[in-house]
Design a protein around this motif. Structure first.
Motif, PDB file in Angstrom:
ATOM      1  N   UNK A 372      83.429  75.500  19.414  1.00 52.68           N
ATOM      2  CA  UNK A 372      83.600  76.939  19.237  1.00 52.68           C
ATOM      3  C   UNK A 372      84.596  77.259  18.128  1.00 52.68           C
ATOM      4  N   UNK A 373      85.705  76.510  18.085  1.00 55.28           N
ATOM      5  CA  UNK A 373      86.776  76.875  17.155  1.00 55.28           C
ATOM      6  C   UNK A 373      86.662  76.173  15.806  1.00 55.28           C
ATOM      7  N   UNK A 374      86.047  74.963  15.785  1.00 56.69           N
ATOM      8  CA  UNK A 374      85.917  74.196  14.535  1.00 56.69           C
ATOM      9  C   UNK A 374      84.534  73.557  14.500  1.00 56.69           C
ATOM     10  N   UNK A 375      83.496  74.326  14.253  1.00 54.05           N
ATOM     11  CA  UNK A 375      82.129  73.787  14.367  1.00 54.05           C
ATOM     12  C   UNK A 375      81.832  72.649  13.401  1.00 54.05           C
ATOM     13  N   UNK A 377      84.012  70.451  12.088  1.00 49.76           N
ATOM     14  CA  UNK A 377      84.730  69.279  12.593  1.00 49.76           C
ATOM     15  C   UNK A 377      84.085  68.765  13.871  1.00 49.76           C
ATOM     16  N   UNK A 378      83.635  69.684  14.724  1.00 51.34           N
ATOM     17  CA  UNK A 378      82.971  69.289  15.961  1.00 51.34           C
ATOM     18  C   UNK A 378      81.667  68.558  15.707  1.00 51.34           C
ATOM     19  N   UNK A 379      80.901  69.022  14.716  1.00 52.06           N
ATOM     20  CA  UNK A 379      79.649  68.338  14.371  1.00 52.06           C
ATOM     21  C   UNK A 379      79.918  66.908  13.909  1.00 52.06           C
ATOM     22  N   UNK A 380      80.920  66.740  13.047  1.00 55.70           N
ATOM     23  CA  UNK A 380      81.246  65.399  12.558  1.00 55.70           C
ATOM     24  C   UNK A 380      81.685  64.496  13.703  1.00 55.70           C
ATOM     25  N   UNK A 381      82.455  65.036  14.659  1.00 52.81           N
ATOM     26  CA  UNK A 381      82.889  64.246  15.808  1.00 52.81           C
ATOM     27  C   UNK A 381      81.706  63.795  16.653  1.00 52.81           C
ATOM     28  N   UNK A 382      80.806  64.714  16.951  1.00 50.85           N
ATOM     29  CA  UNK A 382      79.646  64.367  17.778  1.00 50.85           C
ATOM     30  C   UNK A 382      78.788  63.328  17.078  1.00 50.85           C
ATOM     31  N   UNK A 383      78.591  63.480  15.780  1.00 53.78           N
ATOM     32  CA  UNK A 383      77.782  62.510  15.052  1.00 53.78           C
ATOM     33  C   UNK A 383      78.463  61.136  15.050  1.00 53.78           C
ATOM     34  N   UNK A 384      79.788  61.097  14.867  1.00 48.33           N
ATOM     35  CA  UNK A 384      80.506  59.826  14.904  1.00 48.33           C
ATOM     36  C   UNK A 384      80.437  59.168  16.268  1.00 48.33           C
ATOM     37  N   UNK A 385      80.580  59.956  17.327  1.00 50.79           N
ATOM     38  CA  UNK A 385      80.480  59.401  18.684  1.00 50.79           C
ATOM     39  C   UNK A 385      79.067  58.893  18.963  1.00 50.79           C
ATOM     40  N   UNK A 442      86.682  66.972  24.362  1.00 54.15           N
ATOM     41  CA  UNK A 442      87.105  67.511  23.068  1.00 54.15           C
ATOM     42  C   UNK A 442      86.092  68.509  22.508  1.00 54.15           C
ATOM     43  N   UNK A 443      84.811  68.134  22.520  1.00 56.62           N
ATOM     44  CA  UNK A 443      83.804  69.004  21.905  1.00 56.62           C
ATOM     45  C   UNK A 443      83.464  70.186  22.811  1.00 56.62           C
ATOM     46  N   UNK A 444      83.190  69.914  24.087  1.00 58.91           N
ATOM     47  CA  UNK A 444      82.921  71.000  25.037  1.00 58.91           C
ATOM     48  C   UNK A 444      84.207  71.760  25.316  1.00 58.91           C
ATOM     49  N   UNK A 445      85.307  71.009  25.595  1.00 61.24           N
ATOM     50  CA  UNK A 445      86.627  71.612  25.728  1.00 61.24           C
ATOM     51  C   UNK A 445      86.714  72.644  26.828  1.00 61.24           C
ATOM     52  N   UNK A 446      87.723  73.490  26.680  1.00 63.68           N
ATOM     53  CA  UNK A 446      87.951  74.551  27.662  1.00 63.68           C
ATOM     54  C   UNK A 446      88.717  75.667  26.974  1.00 63.68           C
ATOM     55  N   UNK A 447      88.028  76.722  26.585  1.00 59.72           N
ATOM     56  CA  UNK A 447      88.664  77.823  25.866  1.00 59.72           C
ATOM     57  C   UNK A 447      89.469  78.691  26.828  1.00 59.72           C
TER      58      UNK A 447
END
Length: 512
Positions: A372-375, A377-385, A442-447
């Motif tokens: 939600x806050x850093x889409x 960066x979040x995309x890169x994290x999910x792809x790396x995982x 981290x990606x789903x998180x908790x806003x």
């Protein structure tokens, strides 16, 4: 000329930056280092394509030659090192470890930091291109001091004790490993009568069972520290956790590959019978590392430390491929090396960026959803995982899949290797479990809204603005290059396998 420039430019500029250039301001030092890394990187790519040779007498009385060349086994690693070298220097515009202070004490100059990065790159390139066993050892050792500087001086500023402990472990473990490797090299060269890596296989092939086994044990133990293979891995998590982001990237993407490359170039190529005798033990250590690393990642709270332990698990698949003794296993190890290099680099850049934004990467701390806050960066994290867990279509899949195939149909010790293949498959499932755990936290998180306001929307927006700005600029460019590499290797593995195929077949004698 390309081979000479590949080593001379980053090496000379790096040495100058840590000696005569320490007075440069940060901006000038970064520009000089980036130009040197780029020129050296372009020369490395040309050299990997053209395959030039430099062969001159160096120490004639000892038969040691200044012999550099690139073949199908080393070419992908040379290109990987060159690209990573440019990216870590460019990353100095994102993270400036030399500007941090602890209790008001300076931590060194920008020039020293950047010079250390260039010297690590130069040592790795020289090791991958060296065609003399003694020259390989010298280049192997060149990386130790600048990496120690990166960890001890430019590492996490919050704890001087942690930096001292991590850097001391790094030096002590690798020094012991280097000593064992040096003894093995001297025995090999003394018995074979040559240090030339092109002539050594034929000369060493005449050695008896005892000398081959002894040399294989010494070389394998020494190099296993650098891979690292369980239980010789305990220096790695501390070094990764403490090192600056660029240091962690170099350590995972380049330095660990010196260990696996050394296993291919020294014991596997020169004393294959001795290496085959100890292969079951190496395979068992590799799969124990896969399980051990995966289990720790399921409970580890520090995200940077978690990525470090995942490296132990992923390198276990590389070791398993090498232990199989087949051409398929060697191909698995070679593409697994490259895949782990780009995946680990991607993840450490992301985690380093999160640590810079958040102040820590403790998974127990509730944070806003990265999606939600850093889409970006979040995309890169999910792809790396996803790549790390071996998802088909991404870089990590091919090394792990081919390693399992090779262990199921090995060139020797079928019973032990097949058992290791089954256990490694369980370890692959653990990788999926801890990758999904990180994604959930981290990606789903908790806003969660800030306590200072009753308005959930306002609280969430406050966190978006002040705590997790999205990636942009140089950081985004670095991530884009690594994401492209992860996808390209996954979709078109032939880009690596076609380069290494002929050399792999020749090295294992046309085995399966």
């Amino acid at each position: 000329m390309a081979l000479i420039l590949m080593l001379l430019v980053p090496g000379a500029v790096g040495l100058w930056l840590v000696t005569g250039g320490r007075g440069l301001d940060a901006h000038t030092a970064r520009v000089v280092a980036l130009v040197a890394a780029t020129v050296g990187g372009l020369a490395a790519v040309v050299a990997a394509a053209m395959r030039p040779v430099v062969d001159r007498a160096w120490i004639p009385d000892l038969g040691v030659r200044w012999h550099f060349a690139i073949d199908g086994i080393s070419a992908p690693l040379v290109v990987l090192t060159a690209v990573i070298g440019v990216l870590v220097v460019a990353h100095a515009w994102v993270e400036q470890p030399w500007t941090d202070t602890h209790l008001g004490l300076p931590r060194g100059s920008a020039a020293t930091y950047l010079g250390a990065l260039l010297l690590v790159e130069t040592g790795a390139l020289a090791a991958f291109a060296a065609r003399d066993a003694v020259l390989f050892f010298i280049a192997f050792e060149v990386v130790l001091v600048p990496m120690w500087v990166l960890i001890s001086r430019y590492g996490d500023p919050k704890s001087a004790a942690a930096r001292a402990d991590a850097s001391a472990r790094f030096i002590l473990y690798t020094a012991v490993g280097s000593t064992l490797m040096l003894v093995g090299i001297l025995l090999l060269v003394g018995q074979a009568g040559t240090a030339d890596l092109d002539a050594l296989p034929a000369a060493a092939g005449a050695l008896g069972q005892g000398p081959q086994t002894l040399i294989a044990v010494l070389l394998t133990l020494g190099l296993a520290v650098k891979v690292p293979v369980f239980p010789l891995h305990t220096w790695l998590p501390a070094a990764h956790t403490t090192a600056p982001t660029a240091g962690s990237v170099l350590l995972a993407a380049v330095l660990l590959k010196l260990g696996t490359y050394g296993l291919v170039r020294l014991p596997l190529a020169n004393v294959p019978d001795g290496f085959a005798r100890i292969a079951p033990g190496l395979a068992i250590a590799g799969v124990v590392g896969i399980l051990w690393g995966g289990l720790i990642c399921l409970v580890e709270r520090d995200l940077k430390r978690l990525i470090a332990f995942s490296s132990v698990a992923h390198m276990g698949f590389v070791v398993l491929g090498l232990a199989s003794g087949s051409a398929t296993g060697l191909q698995a190890a070679l593409i697994g090396n490259i895949a782990h290099g780009v995946i680990s680099a991607l993840l450490f850049v992301i985690v380093g960026g999160l640590k810079h934004r958040w102040g820590s990467v403790d998974l127990a701390v509730v944070r806003p959803a990265l999606r939600e806050v850093s889409p970006r960066l979040g995309f890169a994290l999910i792809l790396g995982l996803a790549a790390g867990l071996g998802l088909p279509g991404l870089a990590g899949f091919w090394g792990e899949f081919l390693a399992l195939v090779a262990a199921w149909e090995p060139a020797h010790h079928e019973g032990v290797l097949r058992t290791c293949a089954v256990i490694a498959a369980v370890g692959a499932a653990l990788a999926a479990a801890y990758a999904l755990r990180v994604a959930r936290i981290v990606w789903v998180g908790d806003a969660v809204p800030d306590a200072a306001t009753d308005d959930p929307v306002a609280g969430a927006l406050d966190r978006i603005d002040t705590r997790t700005p999205d990636t942009r600029g140089v950081e985004l460019a670095v991530l884009a290059v690594l994401v492209a590499a992860v996808v390209t290797i996954g979709v078109v593995p032939h880009t690596v396998l076609s380069v290494t195929a002929a050399a792999a077949e020749a090295l294992v004698g046309g085995g399966r």
